[in-house]
Design a protein around this motif. Structure first.
Motif, short mmCIF file in Angstrom:
data_model
loop_
_atom_site.label_atom_id
_atom_site.label_comp_id
_atom_site.label_asym_id
_atom_site.label_seq_id
_atom_site.Cartn_x
_atom_site.Cartn_y
_atom_site.Cartn_z
N ILE A 1 13.28 8.66 -0.69
CA ILE A 1 11.99 8.96 0.27
C ILE A 1 11.50 7.90 0.60
CG2 ILE A 1 9.69 9.92 0.14
CD1 ILE A 1 10.71 12.40 -1.20
N MET A 2 11.02 6.95 -0.24
CA MET A 2 10.50 5.64 -0.24
C MET A 2 11.36 4.71 0.63
SD MET A 2 8.80 4.08 -3.76
CE MET A 2 7.72 2.98 -2.78
N ARG A 3 12.53 4.60 0.46
CA ARG A 3 13.70 3.56 1.33
C ARG A 3 13.60 4.10 2.58
NH1 ARG A 3 14.41 -1.06 0.44
NH2 ARG A 3 13.67 -1.15 2.54
N ASN A 4 13.50 5.46 2.79
CA ASN A 4 13.56 6.14 4.09
C ASN A 4 12.56 5.85 4.99
OD1 ASN A 4 16.04 7.91 4.36
ND2 ASN A 4 14.91 9.64 3.50
N SER A 5 10.99 6.11 4.51
CA SER A 5 10.00 5.74 4.82
C SER A 5 9.71 4.13 5.27
CB SER A 5 8.70 6.15 4.20
OG SER A 5 8.58 7.49 4.06
N ALA A 6 10.14 3.36 4.52
CA ALA A 6 10.13 2.03 4.46
C ALA A 6 10.81 1.63 5.73
CB ALA A 6 10.58 1.28 3.24
N ASP A 7 12.16 2.16 5.85
CA ASP A 7 13.03 1.66 6.91
C ASP A 7 12.48 2.35 8.33
OD1 ASP A 7 14.57 0.36 4.90
OD2 ASP A 7 16.20 1.84 4.77
N LYS A 8 11.99 3.34 8.01
CA LYS A 8 11.44 3.84 9.24
C LYS A 8 10.40 3.03 10.03
CE LYS A 8 11.60 8.22 8.90
NZ LYS A 8 11.16 9.55 8.40
N PHE A 9 9.46 2.44 9.22
CA PHE A 9 8.17 1.82 9.42
C PHE A 9 8.30 0.28 9.50
CE2 PHE A 9 7.18 6.17 8.89
CZ PHE A 9 6.74 6.54 10.25
N ALA B 1 0.72 -1.36 0.10
CA ALA B 1 -0.13 -0.06 0.18
C ALA B 1 1.01 1.27 -0.09
CB ALA B 1 -0.84 0.00 1.21
N GLY B 2 0.36 2.20 -0.29
CA GLY B 2 1.07 3.71 -0.51
C GLY B 2 0.60 4.59 -1.59
N PRO B 3 1.05 5.49 -1.89
CA PRO B 3 0.74 6.59 -2.85
C PRO B 3 1.03 6.32 -4.31
CG PRO B 3 2.30 7.59 -1.75
CD PRO B 3 2.10 6.24 -0.89
N CYS B 4 0.04 6.58 -5.15
CA CYS B 4 0.40 6.46 -6.44
C CYS B 4 1.83 6.99 -7.04
CB CYS B 4 -0.77 7.03 -7.52
SG CYS B 4 -0.53 6.88 -9.03
N SER B 5 1.92 8.31 -6.64
CA SER B 5 3.18 9.20 -6.85
C SER B 5 3.92 9.37 -5.50
CB SER B 5 3.01 10.23 -7.74
OG SER B 5 2.55 9.98 -8.86
N ILE B 6 5.05 9.28 -5.63
CA ILE B 6 5.96 9.72 -4.38
C ILE B 6 6.01 11.25 -4.60
CG2 ILE B 6 8.28 9.85 -3.26
CD1 ILE B 6 6.49 7.30 -3.11
N GLU B 7 5.74 11.93 -3.63
CA GLU B 7 5.65 13.44 -3.88
C GLU B 7 6.48 14.17 -2.74
OE1 GLU B 7 1.24 14.30 -3.27
OE2 GLU B 7 0.86 12.92 -5.28
N SER B 8 6.57 13.91 -1.53
CA SER B 8 7.36 14.39 -0.36
C SER B 8 7.65 13.34 0.68
CB SER B 8 6.50 15.68 0.07
OG SER B 8 5.75 15.19 0.71
N GLN B 9 8.63 13.51 1.44
CA GLN B 9 8.86 12.63 2.50
C GLN B 9 7.88 12.59 3.40
OE1 GLN B 9 12.23 10.82 2.85
NE2 GLN B 9 10.87 10.00 4.10
N GLU B 10 7.22 13.61 3.77
CA GLU B 10 6.21 14.06 4.78
C GLU B 10 4.93 13.34 4.44
OE1 GLU B 10 4.69 17.78 4.90
OE2 GLU B 10 4.06 17.86 6.82
N GLN B 11 4.49 13.24 3.08
CA GLN B 11 3.48 12.41 2.59
C GLN B 11 3.83 10.96 2.80
OE1 GLN B 11 4.14 11.33 -1.46
NE2 GLN B 11 1.89 11.46 -1.97
N VAL B 12 5.03 10.59 2.11
CA VAL B 12 5.32 9.23 2.21
C VAL B 12 5.32 8.56 3.79
CG1 VAL B 12 6.68 7.23 1.35
CG2 VAL B 12 6.28 9.17 -0.09
#
Lengths: 337, 337, 337, 337
Positions: free
Chosen positions: C149-157, C99-110
């Motif tokens: 951005i995606m990698r960051n978020s994914a690792d964080k969570f 799950a996740g957004p269609c387009s990656i837009e910002s770190q905050e969003q992701v």
């Protein structure tokens, strides 16, 4: 029918399948390939038609080999059929051109259309008195009043009448006014209507269903032919696809396909086939070049006032231009208009 | 309706379009964008329905905004419709399960099927006495004899009867035996049949046409509803696509769409929808999970002997298994079987 | 291959066809029916694949019997494949939810999306950094910035990353950030890309082409498998049909078909499959009930601000609700989320 | 964009929608009808392209009004484009005929084909050196060896070379031998390849995707045009439908549609478009009558020995016959061959 066994089908499964075929009164021809065993089923066509093999253990799939239609097939009737409509031929050297308004609205409207299309070279007046419409709230046609108007105009200007039948109960009524019954796309598999039309002798223009395969279409023709009426004219009018720019996708390869598979004449309807009046001219030319036996085109003296399908209707002047171009293409094809 | 003018449309062309709309008794709302002028047409729905604008000079295209059906629309009838078939409800908390052979062949066959499907939880016996078949040479059904057999079996085992009508002339005959009239995919736009069924009160199961849009399907329902019969049940049975592995492509998103657009109950036919008996189980589960109000499934005591559609029929034992799984999914959905 | 001769094929024509097959190094099995002679072609699969018979005189048609894919076929690999993505399994008992957004837009969003979808039970973060868009003027993605951005978020969570590759030149770049390469519908037959992905070992999520048959899809998987990478996950995302209410027609019967024909895991994308966020919930439930191995769903913290596909994205809250319902259906299916 | 509110939308919902549009930097034009409120969105095209309104409460649907392509549009470029290939024109008075074998197999084969097609009136030699094939086990082409053969034959007989590119990495290699790059149906939305071809100046023949709308096709052309290469030739090659008699359904109405919507030249491929050599002749005639600017036809000196697509290839003799008939139709159209 061909029965394809799974690559890992056991001997017992193959024997079981063969046994079922034998018990159905049919013979087999077994072909063992490197990976797959294939069972050819031989015998009475009707028995094969009713044979069900996919649920047998070890069966991968079945492939039906032969078409069910016979009277419609060129294999059994190599000569082209020419349908005679009171002296006007469909399927011969001359192209049959049918033109007129989508819906019959008034005597004045139809007279104007009839005079113009006759002058431009049409030999049939087309028009709807009984209209099948997507919504019950749309204009449904003038019924008998519309038939009378058509007949009047047609007689005045020396045209034949082709009009749609949507209910077999209307057969006598419509038959009293029309020269050719049209079966619309929505009714291509209204088998009761087809059978009823097969039990009388007036010609039937059978439009291809919205999503009908060529095989289903020829089987629908078979319903009429098998009841005794040989006067079937096929009509390609566009099929439903994902494309939205055009109302339907006109399948001109169906003309070539029908000419190969069947002896029946085929006409093309570029008006419904595209749903856009600007496209009628190029598609009419293309249809004739593809080898069709005629055209059916919507012409309205005042398309902007039409009660239905004005967007795809030609003015008489534009129709004249279509006819001029069609005539030149027809000449190249060794045909006349 | 929205009329979109070409980017280079002249003032005279825009005025001409507006003038035509006014002369049709309608109002306009003009919106001039950077590139394009858009004309919104306001006023009487029926007048708008008959307005033809595409042939006007300078017009790029028109977009129709509102659906024509009203009685079928949830917008005007927010509450779910529950159809009552002699005490058995379709559209309520309990799923309606209809099961039985494709064609009625003999009393023995139907009794066996009826007993088993009742035991497994079905409340309707389905079966064909009048069969619309692609070829005139295929088995066309036992007619009244078949209806009698169905009624006998149904009464013996406490089931309701649902069976197909293909000809409005058969309405009284079928109505004497059946509880629900089924309209098949090929007849979804047989408007004479729909109107006739609208003028009586027995429930009608309206199958989606082979290539019908959801909008066309709801307009077909409107033909029945607008004649006064509110008892319409929709049935998704697969649409025609390019895929050949399955007989049709079962469109389960139609269940969700119908639930949004309409208040009518909807059942799903995974047998015709896939044409493969192995797929009936997963698709029956999926249909219930999608939110349908019932299922219609082909069950034959001996599918390998069926006179039609054996390849997609379940044995009673397989049907039992389907019902077990469907029951569990239904429970999650807050429904019973 | 089966070669079907015309009913009126001459002996010379049959002999000519057989002769051509022999000269191609293949054997025949001839089956003479009442009307038609059928020639079964036996021998090396590759030679058969290149055999062309339709232009031979007297030949009516040819029917290809066997599928060309092998490594993707369940016939040759009966056991289900389970793909291991760094410890998270796709194809086993647990459903894989992406799950996740269609387009990656910002770190905050992701980050916001990732936190919520993880909490709701997803194990993969999906999102596009390289977007294939119909128009060159549409937003094309943040490229490497988006991957970071995606990698960051994914690792964080604690999530795995799945993201689309549209150009084989990006393989190393994307591979440095992603756990699973996604091949989009438009690239399903971009064979160079498939081969390149077959020559590395990261899992590949292969979406079904817009109008791809199941057979073509499995052949596309075969391109990856035949280069040595066994980690292919199929993804049904809707096919193109004539229906316009939904963006695509989600073909859930493809789940059942793939389970029968192949051992590869299959996930379903109800977001692209319908194009309407209100339909994601029922279709997600139905997909799980049909037997899929996972779901891929668009979730955007603020769909109304999304740079692409907001119309089909769920809010985190709606996604939670989907997951609750999916969990109950999964339990019935003997699976976990 | 037009935003259509639900019939029962509240004032707060309408205000909310308008507010969102304003916050996106866009203007509105509100049109209150009897039942429905419609909001026209006015302003910057790019902002509108990214506006998402379907998830707003009270919104029934949105309708996008304008096409995104600009350089490909006839609205902004009324004059027909004529592509010059080293002196041979595509899009002018003379029809461009491209002919040759599906796959390049040997110098001898191609010489024989080239000599014959040149004599019959073709000006381009077509042939595949890099073949995109459904199965990885099918013949994939001779690569550079094939390009050399084509160039040799073409130079010997005074033809231009058109050949398919499937990988942007091959651009320099293919460009060294070919005069026109062909982009196949499977790659119509391989945007990286399109962009790369847009950054060089050799003409590009862009085939329509298997299930591409005309709008998507013109947007694909826009990818090439927007990078600076104006030399795009469109090619209709059949679309995927439910019909199985033909390999694809040749959509000749696309010729008329493209002529209306765009200034780019369009050629037609009746070989892939039908998949049956007997149909090439009627469809070639029809394509020219529909107004196309050229034809691309498979010709193989010995179709029965072809390594691919022999079933749809013409013998040189049959090609000659096609050309004779095409020439007559072209004359009627005021064109030459």
């Amino acid at each position: 029918m061909i029965v394809v066994m799974k690559p890992n089908a056991t001997k017992a499964e193959i024997d079981g399948a063969v046994d079922k075929i034998h018990r159905s009164g049919l013979d087999v021809n077994i072909s063992k390939g490197a990976e797959t065993t294939i069972i050819g089923v031989i015998g009475d066509k009707k028995k094969i038609a009713n044979l069900q093999m996919n649920m047998m253990p070890g069966v991968e799939k079945t492939v039906r080999i032969t078409e069910k239609y016979k009277l419609a097939s060129r294999n059994f009737h190599p000569q082209d059929t020419v349908v005679d409509v009171g002296g006007v031929k469909i399927g011969g050297k001359a192209l049959a051109v049918m033109a007129g308004p989508c819906s019959i609205e008034s005597q004045e409207q139809v007279d104007e259309a009839a005079e113009k299309v006759k002058a431009a070279g049409a030999s049939f007046l087309r028009g709807g008195a009984f209209k099948p419409r997507t919504s019950p709230y749309d204009f449904q046609g003038l019924a008998e009043e519309g038939l009378k108007i058509m007949r009047n105009s047609a007689d005045k200007f020396g045209l034949k009448v082709v009009t749609e039948i949507v209910d077999k109960d209307d057969m006598d009524l419509i038959g009293a006014y029309a020269d050719v019954f049209q079966v619309g796309a929505r009714n291509m598999q209204n088998f009761q209507l087809l059978r009823a039309l097969g039990r009388q002798s007036k010609p039937v223009l059978l439009k291809r269903g919205l999503a009908a395969t060529i095989s289903e279409w020829l089987n629908a023709a078979e319903y009429i032919l098998s009841e005794g009426n040989p006067n079937v004219i096929l009509c390609e009018r566009g099929i439903r696809t994902y494309e939205t720019f055009t109302r339907n996708t006109l399948d001109l390869s169906a003309v070539a396909a029908v000419k190969e598979l069947s002896h029946l004449p085929i006409v093309v309807d570029p008006s419904h086939g595209t749903g856009r009046w600007e496209m009628v001219r190029p598609m009419a030319r293309a249809a004739v070049a593809a080898g069709c036996d005629g055209l059916i085109i919507e012409v309205h003296p005042h398309p902007e006032q039409a009660l239905s399908d004005g967007d795809q209707s030609l003015t008489p002047k534009n129709f004249e231009r279509v006819m001029d171009e069609v005539r030149s293409i027809a000449a190249v094809m060794g045909r006349t208009v």
